[in-house]
Design a protein around this motif. Structure first.
Motif, PDB file in Angstrom:
ATOM      1  N   ILE A 106       4.353   0.894   2.012  1.00  0.00           N
ATOM      2  CA  ILE A 106       4.054  -0.111   3.066  1.00  0.00           C
ATOM      3  C   ILE A 106       4.112  -1.205   2.347  1.00  0.00           C
ATOM      4  CG2 ILE A 106       2.835  -0.987   4.869  1.00  0.00           C
ATOM      5  CD1 ILE A 106       1.775   1.896   5.246  1.00  0.00           C
ATOM      6  N   ALA A 116       3.010  -4.414   3.006  1.00  0.00           N
ATOM      7  CA  ALA A 116       1.802  -5.106   3.986  1.00  0.00           C
ATOM      8  C   ALA A 116       2.302  -6.619   3.960  1.00  0.00           C
ATOM      9  CB  ALA A 116       0.584  -5.091   3.759  1.00  0.00           C
ATOM     10  N   PRO A 145       2.720  -8.986  15.640  1.00  0.00           N
ATOM     11  CA  PRO A 145       2.185  -7.931  16.040  1.00  0.00           C
ATOM     12  C   PRO A 145       1.299  -7.072  15.060  1.00  0.00           C
ATOM     13  CG  PRO A 145       4.534  -7.903  15.318  1.00  0.00           C
ATOM     14  CD  PRO A 145       4.043  -9.364  15.381  1.00  0.00           C
ATOM     15  N   ASN A 146       0.856  -5.882  15.732  1.00  0.00           N
ATOM     16  CA  ASN A 146       0.063  -5.034  14.979  1.00  0.00           C
ATOM     17  C   ASN A 146       0.865  -4.817  13.754  1.00  0.00           C
ATOM     18  OD1 ASN A 146      -2.365  -4.878  15.787  1.00  0.00           O
ATOM     19  ND2 ASN A 146      -2.036  -3.473  17.409  1.00  0.00           N
ATOM     20  N   GLY A 147       0.147  -4.714  12.670  1.00  0.00           N
ATOM     21  CA  GLY A 147       0.594  -4.213  11.411  1.00  0.00           C
ATOM     22  C   GLY A 147       1.769  -5.228  10.568  1.00  0.00           C
ATOM     23  N   ALA A 148       1.641  -6.554  11.268  1.00  0.00           N
ATOM     24  CA  ALA A 148       2.384  -7.616  10.693  1.00  0.00           C
ATOM     25  C   ALA A 148       1.873  -7.916   9.407  1.00  0.00           C
ATOM     26  CB  ALA A 148       2.726  -8.901  11.645  1.00  0.00           C
ATOM     27  N   GLY A 149       0.838  -7.668   8.990  1.00  0.00           N
ATOM     28  CA  GLY A 149       0.297  -8.144   7.644  1.00  0.00           C
ATOM     29  C   GLY A 149      -0.620  -9.239   7.746  1.00  0.00           C
ATOM     30  N   LYS A 150      -1.267  -9.562   8.933  1.00  0.00           N
ATOM     31  CA  LYS A 150      -2.064 -10.795   9.149  1.00  0.00           C
ATOM     32  C   LYS A 150      -3.355 -10.616   8.354  1.00  0.00           C
ATOM     33  CE  LYS A 150      -1.883 -10.256  13.589  1.00  0.00           C
ATOM     34  NZ  LYS A 150      -1.248  -8.980  13.617  1.00  0.00           N
ATOM     35  N   SER A 151      -4.006  -9.510   8.571  1.00  0.00           N
ATOM     36  CA  SER A 151      -5.261  -9.324   7.984  1.00  0.00           C
ATOM     37  C   SER A 151      -4.984  -9.023   6.350  1.00  0.00           C
ATOM     38  CB  SER A 151      -5.971  -7.959   8.464  1.00  0.00           C
ATOM     39  OG  SER A 151      -6.505  -8.184   9.557  1.00  0.00           O
ATOM     40  N   THR A 152      -4.194  -8.583   5.850  1.00  0.00           N
ATOM     41  CA  THR A 152      -3.721  -8.551   4.393  1.00  0.00           C
ATOM     42  C   THR A 152      -3.584  -9.871   3.976  1.00  0.00           C
ATOM     43  OG1 THR A 152      -2.730  -6.308   4.873  1.00  0.00           O
ATOM     44  CG2 THR A 152      -2.220  -7.619   2.742  1.00  0.00           C
ATOM     45  N   PHE A 190       0.876  -1.229   0.004  1.00  0.00           N
ATOM     46  CA  PHE A 190      -0.092  -0.122  -0.048  1.00  0.00           C
ATOM     47  C   PHE A 190       0.898   1.466  -0.052  1.00  0.00           C
ATOM     48  CE2 PHE A 190      -2.410  -3.381   2.356  1.00  0.00           C
ATOM     49  CZ  PHE A 190      -3.614  -3.345   1.594  1.00  0.00           C
TER      50      PHE A 190
HETATM   51  P1  ADP Z   1      -2.212  -6.579  10.825  1.00  0.00           P
HETATM   52  O1  ADP Z   1      -3.763  -7.480  10.620  1.00  0.00           O
HETATM   53  O2  ADP Z   1      -1.262  -7.711  11.260  1.00  0.00           O
HETATM   54  O3  ADP Z   1      -2.462  -5.759  12.168  1.00  0.00           O
HETATM   55  P2  ADP Z   1      -2.658  -5.534   8.355  1.00  0.00           P
HETATM   56  O4  ADP Z   1      -2.383  -6.658   7.296  1.00  0.00           O
HETATM   57  O5  ADP Z   1      -3.980  -4.698   8.708  1.00  0.00           O
HETATM   58  O6  ADP Z   1      -1.727  -5.831   9.697  1.00  0.00           O
HETATM   59  O7  ADP Z   1      -1.636  -4.427   7.860  1.00  0.00           O
HETATM   60  C1  ADP Z   1      -0.359  -4.366   7.344  1.00  0.00           C
HETATM   61  C2  ADP Z   1       0.186  -3.191   6.938  1.00  0.00           C
HETATM   62  O8  ADP Z   1      -0.510  -2.407   5.890  1.00  0.00           O
HETATM   63  C3  ADP Z   1       0.114  -2.027   8.146  1.00  0.00           C
HETATM   64  O9  ADP Z   1       1.254  -0.931   8.203  1.00  0.00           O
HETATM   65  C4  ADP Z   1      -1.196  -1.110   7.626  1.00  0.00           C
HETATM   66  O10 ADP Z   1      -1.187  -0.157   8.154  1.00  0.00           O
HETATM   67  C5  ADP Z   1      -1.028  -1.320   6.043  1.00  0.00           C
HETATM   68  N1  ADP Z   1      -2.406  -1.358   5.472  1.00  0.00           N
HETATM   69  C6  ADP Z   1      -3.146  -2.313   5.493  1.00  0.00           C
HETATM   70  N2  ADP Z   1      -4.379  -2.335   4.715  1.00  0.00           N
HETATM   71  C7  ADP Z   1      -4.089  -0.861   4.152  1.00  0.00           C
HETATM   72  C8  ADP Z   1      -4.938  -0.148   3.345  1.00  0.00           C
HETATM   73  N3  ADP Z   1      -6.100  -0.712   2.808  1.00  0.00           N
HETATM   74  N4  ADP Z   1      -4.366   1.019   3.063  1.00  0.00           N
HETATM   75  C9  ADP Z   1      -3.065   1.339   3.364  1.00  0.00           C
HETATM   76  N5  ADP Z   1      -2.266   0.619   4.171  1.00  0.00           N
HETATM   77  C10 ADP Z   1      -2.971  -0.876   4.642  1.00  0.00           C
END
Ligand code: ADP
Ligand code: MG
Length: 258
Positions: free
Chosen positions: A14, A16, A37-44, A11
């Motif tokens: 970043i 992700a 940890p937070n921001g590790a890319g799990k949800s992505t 993104f």
């Molecule tokens: P986690 O679920 O592990 O907390 P995410 O996958 O949500 O992490 O996010 C990984 C990184 O990508 C973070 O730095 C987050 O801010 C960034 N990010 C995730 N989704 C978006 C998006 N739609 N636009 C911009 N940055 C994003």
């Protein structure tokens, strides 16, 4: 088996997801937990697997078929279903109506129980209706929602809302179920009950689950395998005992480096 191979997603600046290759369902009904940890890319990663996001590079393969370009709703019909971090239920519907809606969505898209031409006359709409109501009864029982089947979703405590959300995911008949922090927003008293119910039903139905979870006690109790992500990459992968033995990982999860 569900496989990610060399997945990358940025993104802006970043990264992700930065070259992730992982496999799920090595054994049928496997329970894999994703930590980090937070921001590790799990949800992505989960979004890339389920088709909510398109990768910049890499592939997703389901049972040997590449599905990288397949839409999310088409993946659902291949048995790849996700449950959301924020519950998506219909507030003004009862528990029963919510589950029925999920079942009807599935039936409509797949042509439902509508008889094939040669069978017409043997099945009626009544049969289809009855079959749906029986499936709702089964789901209500499995998720212990029978007593509150006529309660409006908006009136449910968080734990039951979560279970309703997962029951609706099961109405879509998954082989692979991806859950993004199923216990988030659920009170401490409800957490064990919610996760145990999800684990029990998944086991009974031989569904492979991929669960993002921040509660390490839950991960230790239920994981067959743990995948740890950090800064978009796989930090490590192994049995849940790795949460005790991998000191780097412990530091990451405690957030010392963050
Ligand atoms: P986690 O679920 O592990 O907390 P995410 O996958 O949500 O992490 O996010 C990984 C990184 O990508 C973070 O730095 C987050 O801010 C960034 N990010 C995730 N989704 C978006 C998006 N739609 N636009 C911009 N940055 C994003
Ligand atoms: Mg997340």
């Amino acid at each position: 088996m569900l496989q990610a191979d060399g997945l990358k997603k940025s993104f802006g600046k970043i990264r992700a997801t930065d070259g992730v290759s992982v496999e799920f369902g090595k054994t049928e009904g496997e329970m894999v937990f994703i930590v980090g940890p937070n921001g590790a890319g799990k949800s992505t990663l989960v979004n890339l697997l389920t088709g909510l996001l398109e990768p910049d590079e890499g592939t997703v393969t389901l049972n040997g078929e590449e599905i990288t370009d397949m839409r999310a709703d088409q993946r659902v019909h291949q048995g790849l279903v996700r449950s959301f971090q924020v519950v998506k239920v219909f507030e003004e519907m009862t528990v029963r109506e919510n589950i029925r809606t999920a079942l009807l969505i599935k039936r409509k898209k797949t042509g439902g129980l509508r008889p094939r031409k040669m069978l017409q006359g043997l099945f009626s709409l009544d049969d289809e209706h009855e079959e749906i109501e029986r499936t709702i009864d089964d789901l209500l029982e499995q998720f212990a929602l029978e007593d509150i089947e006529h309660t409006l979703a908006e009136k449910l405590p968080h734990g039951d809302r979560k279970l309703l959300d997962v029951a609706m995911s099961f109405a879509l008949d998954p082989n692979y179920l991806l859950l993004d922090e199923p216990t988030s927003g659920v009170s401490a008293q409800e957490t064990d009950y919610v996760i145990e119910t999800i684990v029990d039903v998944s086991e009974q139905q031989n569904v492979t689950t991929v669960t993002i979870e921040h509660d390490m006690d839950i991960v230790k109790n239920y994981a067959d395998r743990v995948i740890a992500l950090h800064q978009g990459s796989v930090h490590g992968e192994g049995p849940p005992t790795m949460l005790e033995t991998d000191q780097d990982l412990r530091r990451l999860l405690l957030g010392v480096e963050e």
